[in-house]
Design a protein around this motif. Structure first.
Motif, mmCIF file in Angstrom:
data_model
loop_
_atom_site.group_PDB
_atom_site.id
_atom_site.type_symbol
_atom_site.label_atom_id
_atom_site.label_comp_id
_atom_site.label_asym_id
_atom_site.label_seq_id
_atom_site.Cartn_x
_atom_site.Cartn_y
_atom_site.Cartn_z
ATOM 1 N N MET A 1 0.848 -1.199 0.000
ATOM 2 C CA MET A 1 0.000 0.000 0.000
ATOM 3 C C MET A 1 0.877 1.241 0.000
ATOM 4 O O MET A 1 1.857 1.327 0.735
ATOM 5 C CB MET A 1 -0.916 -0.005 1.235
ATOM 6 N N SER A 2 0.497 2.197 -0.818
ATOM 7 C CA SER A 2 1.226 3.459 -0.860
ATOM 8 C C SER A 2 1.075 4.180 0.469
ATOM 9 O O SER A 2 0.074 4.039 1.172
ATOM 10 C CB SER A 2 0.689 4.319 -2.004
ATOM 11 N N ALA A 3 2.091 4.988 0.814
ATOM 12 C CA ALA A 3 2.046 5.737 2.071
ATOM 13 C C ALA A 3 1.156 6.962 1.966
ATOM 14 O O ALA A 3 0.872 7.614 2.970
ATOM 15 C CB ALA A 3 3.452 6.146 2.481
ATOM 16 N N LEU A 4 0.712 7.298 0.757
ATOM 17 C CA LEU A 4 -0.209 8.407 0.552
ATOM 18 C C LEU A 4 -1.467 7.895 -0.138
ATOM 19 O O LEU A 4 -1.390 7.032 -1.016
ATOM 20 C CB LEU A 4 0.438 9.501 -0.297
ATOM 21 N N PRO A 5 -2.635 8.414 0.237
ATOM 22 C CA PRO A 5 -3.873 7.967 -0.405
ATOM 23 C C PRO A 5 -3.957 8.468 -1.838
ATOM 24 O O PRO A 5 -3.339 9.474 -2.202
ATOM 25 C CB PRO A 5 -4.958 8.607 0.464
ATOM 26 N N GLN A 6 -4.716 7.773 -2.630
ATOM 27 C CA GLN A 6 -4.993 8.220 -3.988
ATOM 28 C C GLN A 6 -6.080 9.290 -3.929
ATOM 29 O O GLN A 6 -7.154 9.067 -3.388
ATOM 30 C CB GLN A 6 -5.454 7.042 -4.856
ATOM 31 N N ILE A 7 -5.774 10.463 -4.452
ATOM 32 C CA ILE A 7 -6.709 11.583 -4.408
ATOM 33 C C ILE A 7 -7.192 11.887 -5.825
ATOM 34 O O ILE A 7 -6.392 12.155 -6.719
ATOM 35 C CB ILE A 7 -6.039 12.838 -3.812
ATOM 36 N N SER A 8 -8.513 11.819 -6.020
ATOM 37 C CA SER A 8 -9.074 12.142 -7.331
ATOM 38 C C SER A 8 -10.160 13.205 -7.243
ATOM 39 O O SER A 8 -10.529 13.791 -8.261
ATOM 40 C CB SER A 8 -9.651 10.887 -7.990
ATOM 41 N N HIS A 9 -10.667 13.451 -6.030
ATOM 42 C CA HIS A 9 -11.719 14.452 -5.848
ATOM 43 C C HIS A 9 -11.350 15.358 -4.674
ATOM 44 O O HIS A 9 -10.711 14.925 -3.704
ATOM 45 C CB HIS A 9 -13.076 13.790 -5.587
ATOM 46 N N LEU A 10 -11.785 16.595 -4.730
ATOM 47 C CA LEU A 10 -11.440 17.587 -3.724
ATOM 48 C C LEU A 10 -11.901 17.169 -2.332
ATOM 49 O O LEU A 10 -11.176 17.346 -1.345
ATOM 50 C CB LEU A 10 -12.053 18.938 -4.103
ATOM 51 N N GLU A 11 -13.095 16.588 -2.226
ATOM 52 C CA GLU A 11 -13.631 16.243 -0.918
ATOM 53 C C GLU A 11 -12.842 15.136 -0.221
ATOM 54 O O GLU A 11 -12.967 14.952 0.999
ATOM 55 C CB GLU A 11 -15.109 15.845 -1.023
ATOM 56 N N GLU A 12 -12.025 14.418 -0.967
ATOM 57 C CA GLU A 12 -11.272 13.313 -0.373
ATOM 58 C C GLU A 12 -10.128 13.780 0.520
ATOM 59 O O GLU A 12 -9.717 13.061 1.429
ATOM 60 C CB GLU A 12 -10.709 12.402 -1.478
ATOM 61 N N ILE A 13 -9.602 14.988 0.304
ATOM 62 C CA ILE A 13 -8.389 15.384 1.029
ATOM 63 C C ILE A 13 -8.649 15.673 2.504
ATOM 64 O O ILE A 13 -7.710 15.673 3.306
ATOM 65 C CB ILE A 13 -7.703 16.604 0.377
ATOM 66 N N THR A 14 -9.914 15.909 2.893
ATOM 67 C CA THR A 14 -10.224 16.131 4.299
ATOM 68 C C THR A 14 -10.971 14.954 4.919
ATOM 69 O O THR A 14 -11.451 15.049 6.054
ATOM 70 C CB THR A 14 -11.062 17.402 4.476
ATOM 71 N N SER A 15 -11.052 13.854 4.204
ATOM 72 C CA SER A 15 -11.787 12.679 4.679
ATOM 73 C C SER A 15 -10.913 11.840 5.605
ATOM 74 O O SER A 15 -9.874 11.318 5.192
ATOM 75 C CB SER A 15 -12.259 11.833 3.491
ATOM 76 N N TYR A 16 -11.332 11.696 6.857
ATOM 77 C CA TYR A 16 -10.586 10.873 7.821
ATOM 78 C C TYR A 16 -10.526 9.422 7.353
ATOM 79 O O TYR A 16 -9.464 8.786 7.401
ATOM 80 C CB TYR A 16 -11.251 10.956 9.195
ATOM 81 N N SER A 17 -11.639 8.886 6.906
ATOM 82 C CA SER A 17 -11.687 7.481 6.507
ATOM 83 C C SER A 17 -10.820 7.187 5.292
ATOM 84 O O SER A 17 -10.336 6.066 5.116
ATOM 85 C CB SER A 17 -13.135 7.054 6.229
ATOM 86 N N HIS A 18 -10.584 8.201 4.464
ATOM 87 C CA HIS A 18 -9.813 7.993 3.238
ATOM 88 C C HIS A 18 -8.329 8.311 3.414
ATOM 89 O O HIS A 18 -7.479 7.656 2.799
ATOM 90 C CB HIS A 18 -10.390 8.861 2.114
#
Length: 344
Positions: A1-18
């Motif tokens: 697993m990458s150490a950084l999440p995959q971000i494709s939408h703006l709302e994902e960057i503040t999502s705790y679960s993501h």
């Protein structure tokens, strides 16, 4: 697993679960052991660890060191010596991780520069007050220590002084993680730099300047008061009535009882709000840091004012006349009218 999440939408960057929950397993000892056993290089371990999680790991280490040092030295101001350094270190950590990951760092670099200025100001103030003298200790902890049982003070040291404050200094810098993740988004979704970024960065600088002026006015007054009490001579630009009173009520201190504390809270609330704009949200988990920082200053101010009111008979009148943090309409209109015993 990458150490950084995959971000494709703006709302994902503040999502705790993501952005946080999938990496909590890296807080385990099993994740750290390969580094301790030298099975992986520090750089490899660093890049394979989520930057927020490695920040938490470092905060845990700092808290443990501070706790042991304070109990051995019986000096409970250990975390104060790191206060001016740790937020900038955490912001620098996120900026470094972004740079090593090939992400745009314009916002993070600007925030890091501000964090260094903030830390330099605090370091200078702490140094000139003698705080880096290993024998010095915060008078507030001395006051608390003699008023509660030893076991209660030990619990306070573990929970609040060492661990809570260590993690607080990470949490106020944690919005940098959101800003780091925002760099994944294309400029069409979120520009790398825009007018609101300029406004937020300049707003932080203005708050820092106000805090610096307030600290300097307090320092000049306390220095003049010490000279007056030692020699009986009123220093230039000061009045005998003010020095006899014992606490400063002029300049920014005529508008707020704690203008430096007010500006300090604005700094880290401003950092959080900047990340809210970046994430296009009203609030998210990063509010924990800003809110707890403000709560800490509320508690610290209550203790400071309790001690001050016990030392100076006119301080309670000052409390009635001037607001604690934000100026009231009377002080905004009256300005420096609090000068002299005729007013207090």
């Amino acid at each position: 697993m990458s150490a950084l999440p995959q971000i494709s939408h703006l709302e994902e960057i503040t999502s705790y679960s993501h952005t946080i929950a999938p990496y909590l397993h890296q807080l385990s000892l099993a994740h750290v052991l390969p580094l301790l056993r030298r099975e992986v290089s520090p750089t490899e371990w660093y890049l394979s660890t989520n930057p927020l999680i490695s920040g938490v790991t470092f905060a845990l280490f700092i808290a443990s060191v501070v706790l042991v040092a304070s109990e051995l030295n019986r000096n409970y101001s250990q975390i104060d010596r790191l206060w001016s350094l740790l937020p900038a270190i955490y912001i620098g950590h996120f900026a470094l991780y972004a740079r090593l990951s090939g992400l745009n760092t314009e916002r993070l670099d600007t925030l890091l520069m501000f964090g260094c200025l903030w830390g330099a100001r605090l370091t200078f103030n702490y140094w000139r007050k003698g705080g880096y003298n290993m024998g010095s200790e915060d008078y507030r902890w001395n006051t608390v220590k003699v008023n509660i049982p030893p076991i209660a003070f030990f619990a306070l040291n573990v929970i609040f002084i060492s661990f809570y404050q260590s993690f607080l200094l990470l949490s106020v810098a944690a919005p940098s993680y959101v800003i780091l993740l925002s760099s994944f988004l294309p400029e069409a979704v979120l520009p790398h730099w825009a007018m609101p970024d300029l406004l937020f960065s300049r707003g932080l600088l203005l708050a820092l300047i106000a805090e610096t002026f307030a600290d300097q006015q307090q320092w000049a007054f306390q220095t003049a008061k010490a000279s007056y009490r030692a020699t009986g001579v009123v220093p230039p630009k000061f009045e005998k009535e003010d020095l006899d009173r014992g606490f400063v009520v002029t300049g920014l201190w005529s508008f707020s009882r704690h203008p430096n504390f007010a500006a300090e809270q604005m700094v880290w609330v401003g950092v959080y709000l900047w990340s809210c704009w970046v994430g296009d949200v009203m609030w998210y988990w990063g509010a924990i840091g800003a809110a707890n920082y403000c709560l800490l200053f509320q508690a610290s101010t209550l203790l400071t004012e309790w001690i001050t009111a016990g030392k100076y008979k006119e301080y309670k009148e000052y409390q009635m006349r001037v607001n604690k943090f934000l100026p009231g309409w009377r002080t905004l209109i009256g300005g420096d009218e609090l000068k002299g015993n005729k007013e207090l």
